[in-house]
Design an enzyme around this catalytic site. Structure first.
Site, PDB file in Angstrom:
ATOM      1  N   CYS A  44       0.837  -1.193   0.000  1.00 39.23           N
ATOM      2  CA  CYS A  44       0.000   0.000   0.000  1.00 39.23           C
ATOM      3  C   CYS A  44       0.874   1.247   0.000  1.00 39.23           C
ATOM      4  O   CYS A  44       1.982   1.245   0.532  1.00 39.23           O
ATOM      5  CB  CYS A  44      -0.916  -0.010   1.223  1.00 39.23           C
ATOM      6  SG  CYS A  44      -2.065   1.397   1.290  1.00 39.23           S
ATOM      7  N   ASP A  46       0.434   3.824   1.677  1.00 40.11           N
ATOM      8  CA  ASP A  46       0.358   4.496   2.982  1.00 40.11           C
ATOM      9  C   ASP A  46       1.757   4.831   3.508  1.00 40.11           C
ATOM     10  O   ASP A  46       2.645   3.974   3.541  1.00 40.11           O
ATOM     11  CB  ASP A  46      -0.377   3.589   3.978  1.00 40.11           C
ATOM     12  CG  ASP A  46      -0.795   4.316   5.246  1.00 40.11           C
ATOM     13  OD1 ASP A  46       0.093   4.821   5.968  1.00 40.11           O
ATOM     14  OD2 ASP A  46      -2.006   4.376   5.527  1.00 40.11           O
ATOM     15  N   ARG A  48       2.820   5.217   6.360  1.00 37.26           N
ATOM     16  CA  ARG A  48       3.185   4.568   7.622  1.00 37.26           C
ATOM     17  C   ARG A  48       3.712   3.148   7.431  1.00 37.26           C
ATOM     18  O   ARG A  48       4.000   2.457   8.408  1.00 37.26           O
ATOM     19  CB  ARG A  48       1.966   4.544   8.553  1.00 37.26           C
ATOM     20  CG  ARG A  48       1.409   5.918   8.902  1.00 37.26           C
ATOM     21  CD  ARG A  48       0.046   5.794   9.551  1.00 37.26           C
ATOM     22  NE  ARG A  48      -0.932   5.213   8.631  1.00 37.26           N
ATOM     23  CZ  ARG A  48      -2.172   4.860   8.976  1.00 37.26           C
ATOM     24  NH1 ARG A  48      -2.559   5.021  10.233  1.00 37.26           N
ATOM     25  NH2 ARG A  48      -3.005   4.353   8.084  1.00 37.26           N
ATOM     26  N   HIS A 100      -2.222  -3.684   5.177  1.00 37.38           N
ATOM     27  CA  HIS A 100      -1.991  -3.252   6.556  1.00 37.38           C
ATOM     28  C   HIS A 100      -3.326  -2.961   7.235  1.00 37.38           C
ATOM     29  O   HIS A 100      -4.275  -2.481   6.594  1.00 37.38           O
ATOM     30  CB  HIS A 100      -1.084  -2.021   6.614  1.00 37.38           C
ATOM     31  CG  HIS A 100      -1.669  -0.781   6.006  1.00 37.38           C
ATOM     32  ND1 HIS A 100      -2.362   0.154   6.755  1.00 37.38           N
ATOM     33  CD2 HIS A 100      -1.692  -0.330   4.729  1.00 37.38           C
ATOM     34  CE1 HIS A 100      -2.768   1.131   5.961  1.00 37.38           C
ATOM     35  NE2 HIS A 100      -2.378   0.863   4.724  1.00 37.38           N
ATOM     36  N   CYS A 103      -6.128   0.278   6.886  1.00 35.04           N
ATOM     37  CA  CYS A 103      -5.983   0.776   5.515  1.00 35.04           C
ATOM     38  C   CYS A 103      -7.169   1.670   5.146  1.00 35.04           C
ATOM     39  O   CYS A 103      -8.327   1.235   5.166  1.00 35.04           O
ATOM     40  CB  CYS A 103      -5.888  -0.393   4.544  1.00 35.04           C
ATOM     41  SG  CYS A 103      -5.695   0.108   2.814  1.00 35.04           S
TER      42      CYS A 103
END
Length: 212
Positions: A44, A46, A48, A100, A103
């Site tokens: 992803c 993302d 993080r 994750h 998400c």
């Protein structure tokens, strides 16, 4: 904040270079010669979920493709080009599809609300929900349903990787290639290996002649 952050990351780069060359004067010269990563990471976007950091991997060890909600879509030429290069040129031995918990893309796909242009992308995630709707709808706790949806999404994307002609041809040629499904827990930093049985998936692909 914006200008200060920009200046900081440029300074961070200089600090990083100094630290690496202090340990090994030839570090960047060796990287310059080429790459032989053993794995492809499909994850992803993302911020993080820092791929190399959470794996403890050095530059050159992980070939990376990232998009919203770690999707493997048969019309995505970017993803397919990355997969093709990783499998056929780099000869990676592992493909990891990593979602994750928490998400945002998966959470948005749980809702019928429109969020703009991304709706076109979310449609593919919503298709995953439909496949597992009976089990997901039975989970009353929204957080637990969200977590399970994340896991189901990874499972489906692993299947999509296996369904590609790229992977099917590699397996037909007896190339060493294993696909894994992981979910990263941002709250703990831990990895949940879903331990997806690839033999079952590959048999399903062959039975239904599913290739992308």
């Amino acid at each position: 904040m914006g200008k200060a952050f920009y200046k900081k990351i440029l300074e961070n780069n200089k600090t990083w270079i100094a630290a690496k060359t202090d340990q090994d004067k030839t570090y960047f010269k060796r990287l310059e010669k080429g790459q032989e990563p053993p794995l492809l990471w499909i994850g992803c976007a993302d911020s993080r979920v820092p791929t190399n950091t959470l794996l403890g991997a050095e530059p050159g060890e992980v070939f990376v493709h990232r998009n919203i909600a770690n999707m493997v879509i048969h019309t995505d030429m970017n993803l397919l080009s990355v997969l093709d290069y990783a499998v056929n040129a780099l000869k990676v031995e592992h493909v990891i599809v990593c979602g994750h918990y928490g998400c945002g893309g998966v959470k948005a796909a749980m809702s019928d609300s429109s969020v703009g242009l991304i709706d076109n992308w979310l449609r593919n995630i919503r298709d995953v929900y439909k496949i597992h709707q009976q089990e997901l709808d039975a989970i009353l706790d929204e957080q637990k349903r969200w977590d399970k949806f994340v896991e189901f999404n990874v499972q489906e994307q692993v299947s999509h990787v296996a369904e590609t002609s790229i992977v099917q041809q590699a397996w037909a040629n007896k190339q060493s290639l294993t696909i894994h499904g992981w979910v990263y827990d941002i709250g703990s930093g831990g990895i949940n290996d879903l331990e997806i049985d690839m033999s079952n998936i590959n048999q399903l692909v062959k039975t239904h002649k599913l290739t992308l």
